[in-house]
Design an enzyme around this catalytic site. Structure first.
Site, PDB file in Angstrom:
ATOM      1  N   GLY A  82       0.802  -1.219   0.000  1.00  0.00           N
ATOM      2  CA  GLY A  82       0.000   0.000   0.000  1.00  0.00           C
ATOM      3  C   GLY A  82       0.835   1.269   0.000  1.00  0.00           C
ATOM      4  CB  SER A  83       3.795   2.356   1.957  1.00  0.00           C
ATOM      5  OG  SER A  83       3.218   2.105   3.208  1.00  0.00           O
TER       6      SER A  83
ATOM      7  CG  ASN B 219      -5.633   3.996   8.461  1.00  0.00           C
ATOM      8  OD1 ASN B 219      -5.981   4.983   7.825  1.00  0.00           O
ATOM      9  ND2 ASN B 219      -4.592   4.009   9.250  1.00  0.00           N
TER      10      ASN B 219
ATOM     11  CD  GLN C 245      -7.568  -0.579   6.913  1.00  0.00           C
ATOM     12  OE1 GLN C 245      -8.373  -1.446   7.279  1.00  0.00           O
ATOM     13  NE2 GLN C 245      -6.295  -0.602   7.277  1.00  0.00           N
TER      14      GLN C 245
ATOM     15  CB  SER D   6      -1.820  -3.321   0.948  1.00  0.00           C
ATOM     16  OG  SER D   6      -0.811  -4.031   1.624  1.00  0.00           O
TER      17      SER D   6
ATOM     18  CG  HIS E  34      -0.198  -6.539   4.912  1.00  0.00           C
ATOM     19  ND1 HIS E  34      -0.361  -6.095   6.203  1.00  0.00           N
ATOM     20  CD2 HIS E  34       0.242  -5.477   4.203  1.00  0.00           C
ATOM     21  CE1 HIS E  34      -0.011  -4.820   6.265  1.00  0.00           C
ATOM     22  NE2 HIS E  34       0.346  -4.416   5.067  1.00  0.00           N
TER      23      HIS E  34
ATOM     24  CB  THR F   4      12.998 -10.427 -10.179  1.00  0.00           C
ATOM     25  OG1 THR F   4      14.220 -10.231 -10.897  1.00  0.00           O
ATOM     26  CG2 THR F   4      12.442 -11.800 -10.468  1.00  0.00           C
TER      27      THR F   4
ATOM     28  CB  CYS G 103       2.080   4.431  10.981  1.00  0.00           C
ATOM     29  SG  CYS G 103       1.344   3.276   9.835  1.00  0.00           S
TER      30      CYS G 103
HETATM   31  C1  LIG Z   1      -1.954  -0.427   5.831  1.00  0.00           C
HETATM   32  C2  LIG Z   1      -2.288   0.780   5.065  1.00  0.00           C
HETATM   33  C3  LIG Z   1      -1.388   1.345   4.146  1.00  0.00           C
HETATM   34  C4  LIG Z   1      -0.006   0.799   3.960  1.00  0.00           C
HETATM   35  O1  LIG Z   1       0.013  -0.449   3.335  1.00  0.00           O
HETATM   36  P1  LIG Z   1       1.334  -1.349   3.424  1.00  0.00           P
HETATM   37  O2  LIG Z   1       1.059  -2.492   2.508  1.00  0.00           O
HETATM   38  O3  LIG Z   1       1.470  -1.773   4.847  1.00  0.00           O
HETATM   39  O4  LIG Z   1       2.475  -0.504   2.961  1.00  0.00           O
HETATM   40  C5  LIG Z   1      -1.792   2.444   3.427  1.00  0.00           C
HETATM   41  N1  LIG Z   1      -3.015   2.977   3.586  1.00  0.00           N
HETATM   42  C6  LIG Z   1      -3.908   2.471   4.449  1.00  0.00           C
HETATM   43  C7  LIG Z   1      -5.263   3.088   4.563  1.00  0.00           C
HETATM   44  C8  LIG Z   1      -3.575   1.363   5.224  1.00  0.00           C
HETATM   45  O5  LIG Z   1      -4.465   0.883   6.095  1.00  0.00           O
END
Ligand SMILES: *Cc1c(COP(=O)(O)O)cnc(C)c1O
Length: 398
Positions: free
Chosen positions: A73-74, A154, A182, A202, A204, A240, A327
């Protein structure tokens, strides 16, 4: 770990599903080829990567060529925002619109862009974390290059009117990006119906592996390259490919979308029982919009206590929760999200976020509702702030 663990920090990260683990293993063990290699094992890897991309495209309702894999996500937020900003700047547009309560991956990217000559309008949110599409419309100028507004927050779980905001942007010819980390896999996301130009997701956050994500970028919108060194991802991101991650993300997303209604209903039930039970604690308050809310989010403030102390004592009882964003923990500043909702500092300090998944049970809810009131009462009994509130030296704020 013999003790029962109640994991309610799914907005920070989720456990991988069996489906996702199973989808990942063949690529770690057998199909280990590099998708850029010309030999058979490399070409198999390429085909498998294409399959993952196709699945994700179908689930977002876009074309395969509009999906780019990233590390999460970042990175997706960074690339999408910077890309739209640079593209705007080429046409003399250096104004960006966002909200005050975005994830730091968005806010910090924008802060950096401000030092590079971009101007950013931070729209305030109301006390529930909502903005209106017309707020965005009013803020759009001739030189606006980008609007970036998150799909769902989030920390407090508020779901924003993304489709309406997208419509306003489309009408005005402004690129619309949404951090949907989210939302994807939790609530319906359809990039076409919701007028989205760019979107970050993202794996995870929906029971996929960490370290893999994607950007959706509508084919009419150029995506700029920031990682140079190879032609992967159609030249937009060298390196890769993380095939095992991409395959697991596709499987996790498919599973999440197939079961979305069922999972959301289960989470909503548990969520509402938690909210009802925790609000029985005196001087407590629910944060975020009740109606426009992620099915898995509970965020409550308890007056007169420190959220961090509450977390430590909950953890001692096997309850893994959060005070807000993963964070910001570790710093003593209250959450920028809760402050944006207008909560006073003293109140924002006493926040608790419980974020559920379909793996949570009725028993988890019972444990949380048994332990939390006792811990809050204990913390208040040793709190000088609470003492002065109770003596009437200071007025209760909630
Ligand atoms: C977790 C999150 C991110 C970051 O995602 P990562 O995969 O951990 O880098 C960005 N935005 C929101 C709203 C999130 O909840």
């Amino acid at each position: 770990m013999n003790k029962k663990i109640v994991y309610v920090d799914n907005a920070a990260t989720t456990a991988m599903s069996d489906v996702a683990v199973k989808a990942m293993l063949p690529y770690l063990q057998n199909f280990y080829g590099n998708p850029s290699s010309l030999h058979t094992i490399g070409q198999i890897a390429k085909e498998e990567l294409d399959k993952a991309r196709k699945k994700i495209a179908e689930l977002l309702n876009c074309e395969e060529r509009e999906v780019y894999f990233t590390s999460g996500g970042s990175e997706s937020d960074n690339q999408a925002i910077r890309s739209a900003a640079l593209h705007g700047a080429k046409k003399g547009k250096k104004h960006i619109i966002t909200t005050v309560f975005e994830h730091h991956a968005v806010l910090h990217t924008l802060k950096k862009l401000q030092t590079e000559g971009f101007e950013v309008t931070y729209l305030p949110v109301d006390c529930n974390g909502l903005i209106k599409a017309e707020d965005v419309a009013k803020a759009i100028r001739k030189d606006t290059a980008l609007v970036t507004v998150m799909f769902a927050n989030n920390e407090v779980g508020t779901v924003l009117p993304v489709a309406e905001i997208g419509e306003v942007c489309r009408k005005n010819g402004v690129v619309f990006h949404t951090d949907a980390v989210q939302a994807v896999g939790h609530i319906p996301v359809d990039v076409k119906a919701q007028n989205i130009d760019m979107l970050s997701l993202s794996a995870h956050k929906f029971h996929g592996p960490k370290g893999v994500g994607a950007i959706y970028c509508r084919k009419q919108i150029p995506l700029y390259t920031f990682v140079e060194g190879g032609a992967q991802e159609r030249g937009k991101r060298a390196g890769t490919e993380n095939l095992a991650g991409a395959a697991a993300m596709a499987a996790a997303l498919e599973d999440a979308c197939l079961n979305m209604r069922k999972n959301a209903e289960k989470e909503r039930n548990l969520r509402d029982r938690l909210i009802e039970g925790l609000l029985k604690i005196p001087h407590s308050k629910l944060n975020g919009d009740f109606k426009n809310r992620l099915p898995n989010n509970v965020n409550i403030c308890f007056e007169g206590i420190e959220g961090e102390s509450l977390l430590l004592l909950l953890d001692a009882k096997g309850i893994c929760a959060s005070s807000g964003s993963a964070c910001t923990s570790g710093s003593l500043d209250p959450s920028h999200v809760l402050l944006a909702l207008g909560l006073p500092h003293e109140v924002a300090h006493g926040s608790l976020r419980l974020s559920l998944s379909e793996y949570n049970t009725e028993e988890d809810v019972e444990i949380i509702l048994r332990e939390t009131p006792e811990i809050v009462e204990y913390l208040r009994s040793i709190s000088p702030v609470w003492e002065s509130l109770e003596k009437g030296e200071k007025p209760h704020l909630i």
